[in-house]
Design a protein around this motif. Structure first.
Motif, PDB file in Angstrom:
ATOM      1  N   CYS B  35       0.821  -1.210   0.000  1.00 58.73           N
ATOM      2  CA  CYS B  35       0.000   0.000   0.000  1.00 58.73           C
ATOM      3  C   CYS B  35       0.860   1.266   0.000  1.00 58.73           C
ATOM      4  O   CYS B  35       0.372   2.353  -0.268  1.00 58.73           O
ATOM      5  N   TYR B  36       2.135   1.120   0.277  1.00 60.60           N
ATOM      6  CA  TYR B  36       3.026   2.264   0.404  1.00 60.60           C
ATOM      7  C   TYR B  36       3.232   2.967  -0.941  1.00 60.60           C
ATOM      8  O   TYR B  36       3.442   2.333  -1.968  1.00 60.60           O
ATOM      9  N   MET B  37       3.175   4.306  -0.932  1.00 52.90           N
ATOM     10  CA  MET B  37       3.461   5.078  -2.137  1.00 52.90           C
ATOM     11  C   MET B  37       4.461   6.164  -1.789  1.00 52.90           C
ATOM     12  O   MET B  37       4.217   6.984  -0.905  1.00 52.90           O
ATOM     13  N   GLU B  38       5.543   6.162  -2.523  1.00 51.46           N
ATOM     14  CA  GLU B  38       6.679   6.991  -2.165  1.00 51.46           C
ATOM     15  C   GLU B  38       6.327   8.438  -1.808  1.00 51.46           C
ATOM     16  O   GLU B  38       6.754   8.940  -0.777  1.00 51.46           O
ATOM     17  N   GLU B  39       5.539   9.075  -2.654  1.00 53.56           N
ATOM     18  CA  GLU B  39       5.336  10.506  -2.440  1.00 53.56           C
ATOM     19  C   GLU B  39       4.269  10.846  -1.396  1.00 53.56           C
ATOM     20  O   GLU B  39       4.145  11.974  -0.975  1.00 53.56           O
ATOM     21  N   LEU B  40       3.476   9.849  -1.022  1.00 54.83           N
ATOM     22  CA  LEU B  40       2.314  10.157  -0.193  1.00 54.83           C
ATOM     23  C   LEU B  40       2.498   9.669   1.242  1.00 54.83           C
ATOM     24  O   LEU B  40       3.330   8.819   1.529  1.00 54.83           O
ATOM     25  N   ALA B  41       1.684  10.230   2.128  1.00 56.14           N
ATOM     26  CA  ALA B  41       1.734   9.815   3.530  1.00 56.14           C
ATOM     27  C   ALA B  41       1.387   8.333   3.627  1.00 56.14           C
ATOM     28  O   ALA B  41       0.562   7.838   2.857  1.00 56.14           O
ATOM     29  N   PRO B  42       2.011   7.601   4.544  1.00 55.86           N
ATOM     30  CA  PRO B  42       1.723   6.170   4.631  1.00 55.86           C
ATOM     31  C   PRO B  42       0.277   5.912   5.051  1.00 55.86           C
ATOM     32  O   PRO B  42      -0.300   6.679   5.806  1.00 55.86           O
ATOM     33  N   SER B  43      -0.298   4.836   4.520  1.00 61.97           N
ATOM     34  CA  SER B  43      -1.661   4.523   4.938  1.00 61.97           C
ATOM     35  C   SER B  43      -1.665   3.313   5.871  1.00 61.97           C
ATOM     36  O   SER B  43      -2.608   3.093   6.606  1.00 61.97           O
ATOM     37  N   GLY B  44      -0.614   2.524   5.846  1.00 63.35           N
ATOM     38  CA  GLY B  44      -0.506   1.401   6.782  1.00 63.35           C
ATOM     39  C   GLY B  44      -1.597   0.369   6.637  1.00 63.35           C
ATOM     40  O   GLY B  44      -1.989  -0.275   7.600  1.00 63.35           O
ATOM     41  N   ARG B 515       9.444   3.882 -12.478  1.00 63.62           N
ATOM     42  CA  ARG B 515       9.961   4.453 -11.231  1.00 63.62           C
ATOM     43  C   ARG B 515      10.521   5.828 -11.478  1.00 63.62           C
ATOM     44  O   ARG B 515      10.754   6.228 -12.616  1.00 63.62           O
ATOM     45  N   LYS B 516      10.762   6.533 -10.405  1.00 57.15           N
ATOM     46  CA  LYS B 516      11.258   7.895 -10.513  1.00 57.15           C
ATOM     47  C   LYS B 516      12.521   7.974 -11.355  1.00 57.15           C
ATOM     48  O   LYS B 516      12.655   8.836 -12.214  1.00 57.15           O
ATOM     49  N   GLU B 517      13.440   7.047 -11.103  1.00 57.95           N
ATOM     50  CA  GLU B 517      14.709   7.118 -11.842  1.00 57.95           C
ATOM     51  C   GLU B 517      14.484   6.829 -13.330  1.00 57.95           C
ATOM     52  O   GLU B 517      15.172   7.380 -14.185  1.00 57.95           O
ATOM     53  N   ASP B 518      13.482   5.988 -13.644  1.00 57.00           N
ATOM     54  CA  ASP B 518      13.175   5.744 -15.054  1.00 57.00           C
ATOM     55  C   ASP B 518      12.688   7.025 -15.716  1.00 57.00           C
ATOM     56  O   ASP B 518      13.100   7.374 -16.822  1.00 57.00           O
TER      57      ASP B 518
END
Ligand code: SF4
Ligand code: FES
Lengths: 157, 575
Positions: B35-44, B515-518
């Motif tokens: 569920c984790y998304m790098e830019e957003l607050a964690p939802s757990g 991904r971001k680096e891509d």
């Protein structure tokens, strides 16, 4: 003409999300359910997407999304009633009315819902019709019960 | 502040305030997430990222828990592995198990997790979902049976795109993700950006497949099948074949498409150049007459739909120019057909786009005249890769070829359409020339090239005028700038919005994952093209000038308007 929904929404004085459930509840008291129109109007007022409001409202069993019948029947689904065999009672209602939980007959007369324990386990099986309670109901009572209700319908169409 | 923590009996460095997950991944320790998304607050929500922290009674979700100095962590203890495995087994318990027939077979996070955690049998069986797939949308299919409720699509749609077309409904084992009122996605406020597809871990969301129709046309000898590909495809397609991101394989794509059997191969960047000329002329006209400003780009069909449904009073602000895809389609079925004396009815046009909203755009009513649809089918980058595999073409090992001419040569400005800020840059290069008669010496607009910003601004003096430009990617930022304009801001004349973060290089039809680096590597590859190539201004494109001279007439004149411009209309959707 202003609808009742508009009236409820207009008397709000802030668009804080924390008031959302109150507004929905008030609409349901007046309209009996939450229509699409009600949800869309609420979403416009709170500046939230209708998908979101629908999502929030559908979280709670309390909110209905189809109109209720003139007679809204609640059948207790608590442990005691379950042991007293409410499932046969349910089947009887479903057979005669040809509707399921959460649905309403086509003529708008009856709707049915199964609810958690009503708190009257000693007199199971318990049902309520428009908030009037009936105790020790047996499947064989259902047919007459519905017939009687139909006869008391005093609506003039 | 930096401090030491102990992880798996080794000391690693952690920063105050970061999560356990972030400390771990910086130190090369891999913990799975869903569920984790790098830019957003964690939802757990999913708990797959749990780790054991000594002294804590329960496992803690590493994506949400801040790291602290006293922590001694175990990331792969038996307890942790058992918990993770059980989570995956539960997720699989109601899964359809039709992996072999799934869109995401081989590229599915759930599948990968099951492999990683050595799930070899069905230990827990639950009731399978019976929901039907929602095929009502012209761009996207939703298959709720495969949804594992990680919620990433809901969050992207709300927090990055700012649309909230979909949300969780009901709860417990009745919980589902659906559009408003459980209706079809076609009636919802979905703008077809496809960002939800990009972040879906499974095959619950995917583009509408156009491959079968295309293959039928390729097999039909009576059809003259023409393909065009968007400026971004050349820098992203290689990733689908396992090559590092950012490799430009323009020439190989041309060759591969010819091998598949397309009669002509065009680069949509030519259409982008025409779009630039028309938009620049329209912009300059509007600036001179001070009408319908700020002007918005109209090449992003997701953004256009957003305006049509959410801000219909601003429709007039959209440029009336068709998108490069549609311009190409129109020219192929018009100019090209006339030149080669082929009936437009016998031509089948395909485009390859980084985008799923282009599927929607191609089907807009305005894009069909007298029964002739300008673009017949649209493939995403992913679908093109599938087509290439299907035809057994070893794309990474073939000789490069040039695209077909007549609608082929482009300037590097057209190529810039691939990145957020690129449309504005191309348009400013040409507008400056229109207003001053000279070409910009510093044609690289650095202010619009920053990669990490969802919002950029730039001002330039051109003769007697100053042009203010605002660039937005991540749709949610568009709302902010529209608000500023509503509140009286009037120093902006041109607004470029691309719905997808970073622009089309990160469109909803691109390789998964992006991904971001891509994305960074792709953007760099596009700017490299701009550095290397000699024609940097759309108005210097020789083939384009020829086309205007012989066929189109003057930009924005009547003939051009009929061919290259369109109109937009208010849309009623469930907002
Ligand atoms: S395509 Fe874009 S707008 Fe539509 S549901 Fe997905 S994220 Fe939301
Ligand atoms: S990734 Fe941490 S709880 Fe889902």
């Amino acid at each position: 003409m202003k609808s009742k929904i508009d009236e409820i929404i207009e008397k709000q004085n802030n668009t804080d999300r924390s008031d959302l459930l109150d507004v929905l509840q008030e609409i349901q008291v007046i309209e009996g359910y939450l229509s699409e129109e009600a949800i869309i109007k609420t979403s416009q007022y709170f500046k939230l997407a209708s998908a979101k409001i629908y999502g929030i409202a559908s979280f709670y069993d309390h909110f209905k999304f189809v109109p209720q019948g003139r007679f809204h029947i609640k059948v207790c689904n608590g442990t005691a009633c379950h042991l007293a065999n409410t499932s046969n009672l349910r089947k009887e209602f479903e057979k005669i009315l040809k509707i399921q939980h959460g649905q309403c007959t086509r003529d708008g007369m009856f709707s049915i819902e199964y609810v958690p324990c009503m708190g009257a386990c000693g007199i199971s099986s318990v049902i309520s019709i428009n908030e009037e309670y009936y105790s020790s109901v047996k499947p064989s009572d259902v047919k007459d019960m519905l017939e009687n209700l139909r006869n008391t319908d005093d609506r003039i169409d | 502040m930096i401090f030491d923590i102990e992880v798996n009996n080794k000391i690693i460095k952690a920063k105050k305030g970061e999560t356990i997950l972030s400390a771990l991944s910086r130190n090369g320790i891999k913990v799975p997430t869903l569920c984790y998304m790098e830019e957003l607050a964690p939802s757990g929500a999913c708990r797959i990222c749990v780790v054991e922290v000594e002294g804590q009674p329960n496992l803690v979700p590493s994506c949400a828990q801040p790291v602290e100095e006293w922590m001694r962590i175990k990331t792969h203890s038996p307890k942790v592995i058992k918990a993770r495995k059980t989570i995956v087994e539960l997720l699989l318990s109601n899964h359809p198990d039709d992996c072999l027939y799934c869109e995401r077979n081989g590229n599915c996070e759930l599948q990968k997790l099951a492999v990683e955690l050595n799930v070899l049998e069905r230990r827990i069986s639950g009731q399978k979902g019976k929901q039907k797939a929602d095929r009502s949308g012209s761009s996207m299919v939703r298959d709720p049976k495969k949804c594992i409720l990680c919620g990433r699509c809901v969050r992207v749609c709300e927090e990055i795109i700012g649309v909230s077309a979909i949300d969780f409904i009901k709860r417990g084992n009745h919980c589902e993700i659906t559009p408003s009122f459980q209706k079809g996605i076609n009636l919802s406020s979905c703008i077809n950006c496809g960002q939800c597809i990009m972040c879906c871990p499974t095959g619950a969301l995917y583009e509408r497949d156009h491959l079968p129709e295309i293959i039928d046309s390729l097999n039909n000898p009576a059809k003259h099948v023409i393909i065009q590909y968007s400026p971004t495809i050349s820098v992203t397609l290689a990733e689908e074949f396992g090559v590092k991101s950012g490799k430009d394989i323009n020439g190989m794509i041309n060759a591969a498409l010819r091998k598949i059997g397309f009669n002509k191969v065009f680069d949509s960047s030519f259409g982008a150049d025409i779009n630039t000329i028309e938009v620049a002329n329209e912009l300059v006209n509007r600036i001179k007459t001070n009408q319908n400003l700020p002007m918005f780009n109209s090449c992003c069909p997701a953004w256009v739909k957003y305006i049509e449904q959410t801000h219909s009073h601003l429709i007039e602000n959209l440029a009336t120019v068709k998108s490069p895809q549609q311009i190409m389609g129109k020219l192929i079925k018009g100019y090209y057909a006339e030149t080669f004396n082929i009936s437009a009815n016998d031509i089948y046009t395909v485009s390859v786009m980084p985008c799923i909203a282009k599927k929607f755009e191609a089907q807009r009513e305005e894009m069909t005249h007298k029964g002739i649809t300008d673009v017949d089918a649209v493939l995403t980058t992913r679908e093109l890769a599938r087509l290439i595999r299907l035809y057994g073409i070893d794309i990474m090992n073939i000789e490069s070829e040039l695209a077909d001419t007549i609608l082929g040569t482009r300037s590097s400005a057209g190529k810039l359409f691939a990145v957020s800020g690129g449309v504005a840059e191309a348009v400013i290069r040409t507008s400056f020339n229109l207003l001053t008669g000279k070409d910009l010496v510093n044609f690289k607009i650095i202010e619009l090239r920053s990669i990490n910003k969802g919002r950029k601004e730039f001002k330039i003096k051109a003769g007697d005028y100053e042009i203010g430009v605002a660039v937005v990617s991540d749709m949610i930022n568009a709302e902010k700038i529209l608000n500023e304009i509503k509140n009286g801001r009037n120093d902006i004349q041109f607004i470029e919005v691309m719905a997808c973060p970073g622009g089309c290089v990160n469109g909803g039809g691109q390789p998964i994952p992006s991904r971001k680096e891509d994305i960074k590597a792709r953007i760099k590859a596009i700017y490299d093209v701009d550095d290397k190539e000699s024609i940097k201004f759309a108005h210097k494109n020789p083939q384009l000038n020829e086309l205007y001279k012989n066929y189109l007439g003057n930009p924005c004149d009547e003939n051009c308007t009929t061919i290259l411009h369109t109109s937009f209309n208010k849309r009623d959707v469930l907002l």
